[in-house]
Design a protein around this motif. Sequence first.
Motif, PDB file in Angstrom:
ATOM      1  N   CYS A  25       0.864  -1.179   0.000  1.00 52.44           N
ATOM      2  CA  CYS A  25       0.000   0.000   0.000  1.00 52.44           C
ATOM      3  C   CYS A  25       0.901   1.230   0.000  1.00 52.44           C
ATOM      4  CB  CYS A  25      -0.976  -0.004   1.170  1.00 52.44           C
ATOM      5  SG  CYS A  25      -0.241   0.128   2.799  1.00 52.44           S
ATOM      6  N   TRP A  26       0.342   2.343  -0.441  1.00 52.38           N
ATOM      7  CA  TRP A  26       1.109   3.579  -0.561  1.00 52.38           C
ATOM      8  C   TRP A  26       0.363   4.691   0.133  1.00 52.38           C
ATOM      9  CZ3 TRP A  26       0.008   0.109  -4.323  1.00 52.38           C
ATOM     10  CH2 TRP A  26       1.086  -0.551  -4.911  1.00 52.38           C
ATOM     11  N   ASN A  27       1.111   5.722   0.523  1.00 55.77           N
ATOM     12  CA  ASN A  27       0.518   6.879   1.174  1.00 55.77           C
ATOM     13  C   ASN A  27       1.450   8.065   0.976  1.00 55.77           C
ATOM     14  OD1 ASN A  27      -1.201   8.470   2.691  1.00 55.77           O
ATOM     15  ND2 ASN A  27      -1.328   7.029   4.386  1.00 55.77           N
ATOM     16  N   THR A  28       0.962   9.258   1.273  1.00 59.48           N
ATOM     17  CA  THR A  28       1.777  10.468   1.213  1.00 59.48           C
ATOM     18  C   THR A  28       1.869  11.041   2.615  1.00 59.48           C
ATOM     19  OG1 THR A  28       0.997  10.913  -1.023  1.00 59.48           O
ATOM     20  CG2 THR A  28       2.049  12.731   0.149  1.00 59.48           C
ATOM     21  N   ARG A  29       3.100  11.276   3.064  1.00 61.01           N
ATOM     22  CA  ARG A  29       3.306  11.872   4.385  1.00 61.01           C
ATOM     23  C   ARG A  29       3.029  13.366   4.327  1.00 61.01           C
ATOM     24  NH1 ARG A  29       9.034   9.777   6.578  1.00 61.01           N
ATOM     25  NH2 ARG A  29       9.599  11.632   5.428  1.00 61.01           N
ATOM     26  N   GLN A  30       2.939  13.993   5.490  1.00 58.96           N
ATOM     27  CA  GLN A  30       2.692  15.432   5.557  1.00 58.96           C
ATOM     28  C   GLN A  30       3.802  16.236   4.892  1.00 58.96           C
ATOM     29  OE1 GLN A  30       2.052  16.252   9.720  1.00 58.96           O
ATOM     30  NE2 GLN A  30      -0.132  15.847   9.563  1.00 58.96           N
ATOM     31  N   ASP A  31       5.034  15.703   4.873  1.00 57.72           N
ATOM     32  CA  ASP A  31       6.132  16.423   4.244  1.00 57.72           C
ATOM     33  C   ASP A  31       6.174  16.231   2.726  1.00 57.72           C
ATOM     34  OD1 ASP A  31       7.110  13.846   3.900  1.00 57.72           O
ATOM     35  OD2 ASP A  31       8.834  14.106   5.216  1.00 57.72           O
ATOM     36  N   GLY A  32       5.191  15.502   2.178  1.00 55.14           N
ATOM     37  CA  GLY A  32       5.086  15.313   0.741  1.00 55.14           C
ATOM     38  C   GLY A  32       5.772  14.070   0.205  1.00 55.14           C
ATOM     39  N   ASN A  33       6.554  13.377   1.027  1.00 57.74           N
ATOM     40  CA  ASN A  33       7.217  12.156   0.574  1.00 57.74           C
ATOM     41  C   ASN A  33       6.201  11.031   0.415  1.00 57.74           C
ATOM     42  OD1 ASN A  33       9.976  12.881   0.372  1.00 57.74           O
ATOM     43  ND2 ASN A  33      10.151  12.840   2.594  1.00 57.74           N
ATOM     44  N   GLU A  34       6.338  10.281  -0.663  1.00 58.94           N
ATOM     45  CA  GLU A  34       5.526   9.097  -0.885  1.00 58.94           C
ATOM     46  C   GLU A  34       6.149   7.953  -0.099  1.00 58.94           C
ATOM     47  OE1 GLU A  34       2.716   8.848  -2.902  1.00 58.94           O
ATOM     48  OE2 GLU A  34       2.864  11.018  -3.119  1.00 58.94           O
ATOM     49  N   ILE A  35       5.310   7.129   0.521  1.00 58.22           N
ATOM     50  CA  ILE A  35       5.819   5.984   1.269  1.00 58.22           C
ATOM     51  C   ILE A  35       5.096   4.724   0.800  1.00 58.22           C
ATOM     52  CG2 ILE A  35       6.517   7.281   3.309  1.00 58.22           C
ATOM     53  CD1 ILE A  35       3.898   6.378   4.655  1.00 58.22           C
ATOM     54  N   THR A  36       5.739   3.589   0.978  1.00 57.94           N
ATOM     55  CA  THR A  36       5.120   2.297   0.706  1.00 57.94           C
ATOM     56  C   THR A  36       5.363   1.392   1.902  1.00 57.94           C
ATOM     57  OG1 THR A  36       4.992   0.436  -0.840  1.00 57.94           O
ATOM     58  CG2 THR A  36       7.149   1.399  -0.497  1.00 57.94           C
ATOM     59  N   MET A  37       4.457   0.459   2.095  1.00 57.62           N
ATOM     60  CA  MET A  37       4.581  -0.516   3.172  1.00 57.62           C
ATOM     61  C   MET A  37       3.737  -1.716   2.794  1.00 57.62           C
ATOM     62  SD  MET A  37       2.210   1.501   5.899  1.00 57.62           S
ATOM     63  CE  MET A  37       2.400   3.064   5.083  1.00 57.62           C
ATOM     64  N   MET A  38       3.922  -2.812   3.488  1.00 60.97           N
ATOM     65  CA  MET A  38       3.096  -3.987   3.268  1.00 60.97           C
ATOM     66  C   MET A  38       1.891  -3.912   4.204  1.00 60.97           C
ATOM     67  SD  MET A  38       4.829  -5.053   0.860  1.00 60.97           S
ATOM     68  CE  MET A  38       3.959  -6.510   0.373  1.00 60.97           C
ATOM     69  N   PHE A  39       0.772  -4.478   3.760  1.00 61.42           N
ATOM     70  CA  PHE A  39      -0.505  -4.366   4.462  1.00 61.42           C
ATOM     71  C   PHE A  39      -1.161  -5.739   4.543  1.00 61.42           C
ATOM     72  CE2 PHE A  39      -5.140  -3.788   4.168  1.00 61.42           C
ATOM     73  CZ  PHE A  39      -5.358  -2.974   5.266  1.00 61.42           C
TER      74      PHE A  39
END
Length: 62
Positions: free
Chosen positions: A15-29
């Motif tokens: 899954c992916w998300n955008t942090r408050q600082d604008g960086n895109e992140i990915t992680m397993m879900f």
Amino acid sequence: MKNCPFCGGNEIGPCWNTRQDGNEITMMFCNSCGATGPVVIYKTSDDENRSAKAWNKRHNLM
């Protein structure tokens, strides 16, 4: 992909998300219980593979 260490589920995916600082992140879900992690800052499609490797690297609780 290793099963979820919390519920034993095997429906694990990225899954992916955008942090408050604008960086895109990915992680397993885990689709069974909602467990996530570890977080990797997303720069290229290879980062999804880094997330999967990090998920599989942890110790199992079960």
